[in-house]
Design a protein around this motif. Structure first.
Motif, PDB file in Angstrom:
ATOM      1  N   GLU A   1       4.659  -8.037  -9.034  1.00 52.21           N
ATOM      2  CA  GLU A   1       4.128  -8.313  -7.697  1.00 52.21           C
ATOM      3  C   GLU A   1       4.192  -7.063  -6.826  1.00 52.21           C
ATOM      4  N   GLN A   2       5.290  -6.316  -6.924  1.00 54.64           N
ATOM      5  CA  GLN A   2       5.411  -5.089  -6.139  1.00 54.64           C
ATOM      6  C   GLN A   2       4.359  -4.067  -6.559  1.00 54.64           C
TER       7      GLN A   2
ATOM      8  N   LEU B   1      -2.979  -2.648  -4.241  1.00 54.35           N
ATOM      9  CA  LEU B   1      -3.830  -3.125  -3.152  1.00 54.35           C
ATOM     10  C   LEU B   1      -3.764  -2.188  -1.947  1.00 54.35           C
ATOM     11  N   ARG B   2      -2.567  -1.688  -1.654  1.00 52.58           N
ATOM     12  CA  ARG B   2      -2.419  -0.740  -0.540  1.00 52.58           C
ATOM     13  C   ARG B   2      -3.156   0.562  -0.826  1.00 52.58           C
ATOM     14  N   VAL B   3      -3.112   1.010  -2.080  1.00 54.85           N
ATOM     15  CA  VAL B   3      -3.833   2.235  -2.451  1.00 54.85           C
ATOM     16  C   VAL B   3      -5.332   2.038  -2.250  1.00 54.85           C
ATOM     17  N   GLU B   4      -5.857   0.902  -2.706  1.00 57.30           N
ATOM     18  CA  GLU B   4      -7.285   0.627  -2.543  1.00 57.30           C
ATOM     19  C   GLU B   4      -7.676   0.592  -1.064  1.00 57.30           C
ATOM     20  N   LYS B   5      -6.837   0.001  -0.239  1.00 59.84           N
ATOM     21  CA  LYS B   5      -7.114  -0.080   1.195  1.00 59.84           C
ATOM     22  C   LYS B   5      -7.157   1.326   1.801  1.00 59.84           C
ATOM     23  N   ILE B   6      -6.192   2.167   1.431  1.00 59.82           N
ATOM     24  CA  ILE B   6      -6.149   3.531   1.969  1.00 59.82           C
ATOM     25  C   ILE B   6      -7.352   4.326   1.495  1.00 59.82           C
ATOM     26  N   LYS B   7      -7.725   4.149   0.227  1.00 59.66           N
ATOM     27  CA  LYS B   7      -8.913   4.857  -0.301  1.00 59.66           C
ATOM     28  C   LYS B   7     -10.154   4.498   0.506  1.00 59.66           C
ATOM     29  N   LYS B   8     -10.315   3.205   0.810  1.00 59.29           N
ATOM     30  CA  LYS B   8     -11.475   2.769   1.598  1.00 59.29           C
ATOM     31  C   LYS B   8     -11.440   3.375   2.981  1.00 59.29           C
ATOM     32  N   GLU B   9     -10.252   3.419   3.592  1.00 61.04           N
ATOM     33  CA  GLU B   9     -10.119   4.015   4.931  1.00 61.04           C
ATOM     34  C   GLU B   9     -10.475   5.498   4.903  1.00 61.04           C
ATOM     35  N   ILE B  10     -10.024   6.196   3.853  1.00 59.54           N
ATOM     36  CA  ILE B  10     -10.328   7.631   3.738  1.00 59.54           C
ATOM     37  C   ILE B  10     -11.834   7.828   3.564  1.00 59.54           C
ATOM     38  N   GLN B  11     -12.445   7.013   2.702  1.00 62.63           N
ATOM     39  CA  GLN B  11     -13.881   7.126   2.476  1.00 62.63           C
ATOM     40  C   GLN B  11     -14.677   6.849   3.753  1.00 62.63           C
ATOM     41  N   SER B  12     -14.286   5.829   4.487  1.00 66.89           N
ATOM     42  CA  SER B  12     -15.029   5.498   5.726  1.00 66.89           C
ATOM     43  C   SER B  12     -14.798   6.573   6.795  1.00 66.89           C
ATOM     44  N   ALA B  13     -13.624   7.203   6.805  1.00 61.70           N
ATOM     45  CA  ALA B  13     -13.338   8.251   7.790  1.00 61.70           C
ATOM     46  C   ALA B  13     -14.092   9.532   7.481  1.00 61.70           C
ATOM     47  N   SER B  14     -14.408   9.759   6.191  1.00 61.85           N
ATOM     48  CA  SER B  14     -15.080  11.009   5.833  1.00 61.85           C
ATOM     49  C   SER B  14     -16.583  10.918   5.947  1.00 61.85           C
TER      50      SER B  14
ATOM     51  N   LEU C   1      -0.915   7.956   0.731  1.00 55.17           N
ATOM     52  CA  LEU C   1      -1.036   7.915  -0.724  1.00 55.17           C
ATOM     53  C   LEU C   1       0.144   8.600  -1.395  1.00 55.17           C
ATOM     54  N   GLU C   2       0.593   9.697  -0.823  1.00 55.98           N
ATOM     55  CA  GLU C   2       1.753  10.389  -1.387  1.00 55.98           C
ATOM     56  C   GLU C   2       3.002   9.509  -1.293  1.00 55.98           C
ATOM     57  N   ASP C   3       3.172   8.827  -0.175  1.00 61.23           N
ATOM     58  CA  ASP C   3       4.310   7.913  -0.024  1.00 61.23           C
ATOM     59  C   ASP C   3       4.243   6.779  -1.052  1.00 61.23           C
ATOM     60  N   LEU C   4       3.039   6.245  -1.266  1.00 61.08           N
ATOM     61  CA  LEU C   4       2.872   5.180  -2.256  1.00 61.08           C
ATOM     62  C   LEU C   4       3.169   5.693  -3.663  1.00 61.08           C
ATOM     63  N   HIS C   5       2.786   6.928  -3.926  1.00 57.60           N
ATOM     64  CA  HIS C   5       3.071   7.528  -5.235  1.00 57.60           C
ATOM     65  C   HIS C   5       4.581   7.596  -5.462  1.00 57.60           C
ATOM     66  N   LYS C   6       5.318   7.969  -4.432  1.00 63.06           N
ATOM     67  CA  LYS C   6       6.779   8.031  -4.552  1.00 63.06           C
ATOM     68  C   LYS C   6       7.368   6.630  -4.778  1.00 63.06           C
ATOM     69  N   GLU C   7       6.822   5.645  -4.088  1.00 61.25           N
ATOM     70  CA  GLU C   7       7.289   4.268  -4.296  1.00 61.25           C
ATOM     71  C   GLU C   7       7.034   3.825  -5.731  1.00 61.25           C
TER      72      GLU C   7
END
Length: 144
Positions: A123-124, A130-143, A85-91
């Motif tokens: 588009e970018q 979309l990548r942020v949403e995917k990571i959020k879901k992964e974090i939620q499922s991991a916790s 998420l931090e990397d995406l924020h920088k992008e």
């Protein structure tokens, strides 16, 4: 407390309250020596922000602290999502800077004309969201 019915009255109230909020944030930052950042979105969707230093610096600092907290709270595999998420924020910051430069150049080169949208940039940004949403879901499922 209830929603102000007329749009004009709502906008006037928003403007006055925003000014007061930003003044209070400034006073708080000055008196306590802390970093303060406030981000708002008007009813029309326009973004407004105040930062005792740049709002980007405050967000970066917040993300770094959160990442450190998460590393302490979670196993190493779970903190990878916060790093992503931090990397995406920088992008996103880089894309926003690029967009600002594009708009400024258009204003200089084509005074008074409407600024065309940049489909590639949109588009970018959509891909980032979309990548942020995917990571959020992964974090939620991991916790869980």
């Amino acid at each position: 407390m209830k929603l102000i019915e007329t749009e004009r009255a709502r906008m006037v109230s928003f403007s006055k309250r925003k000014k007061t909020l930003f003044q209070d944030a400034n006073k708080f930052a000055t008196q306590t020596g802390t970093y303060v950042g406030v981000m708002l979105f008007s009813p029309s969707g326009k973004s407004c922000s105040y930062g005792s230093t740049s709002i980007e610096e405050i967000i970066d600092k917040f993300l770094k602290v959160k990442q450190k907290d998460r590393k302490c709270d979670y196993a190493e595999g779970k903190s990878n999502g916060f790093e992503a998420l931090e990397d995406l924020h920088k992008e996103l910051q880089a894309l926003n800077e690029k967009e600002k430069k594009r708009i400024l150049m258009h204003k200089i080169m084509h005074r008074g004309s409407e600024i065309p949208s940049d489909k590639h940039m949109e588009e970018q940004k959509l891909a980032l969201k979309l990548r942020v949403e995917k990571i959020k879901k992964e974090i939620q499922s991991a916790s869980i």
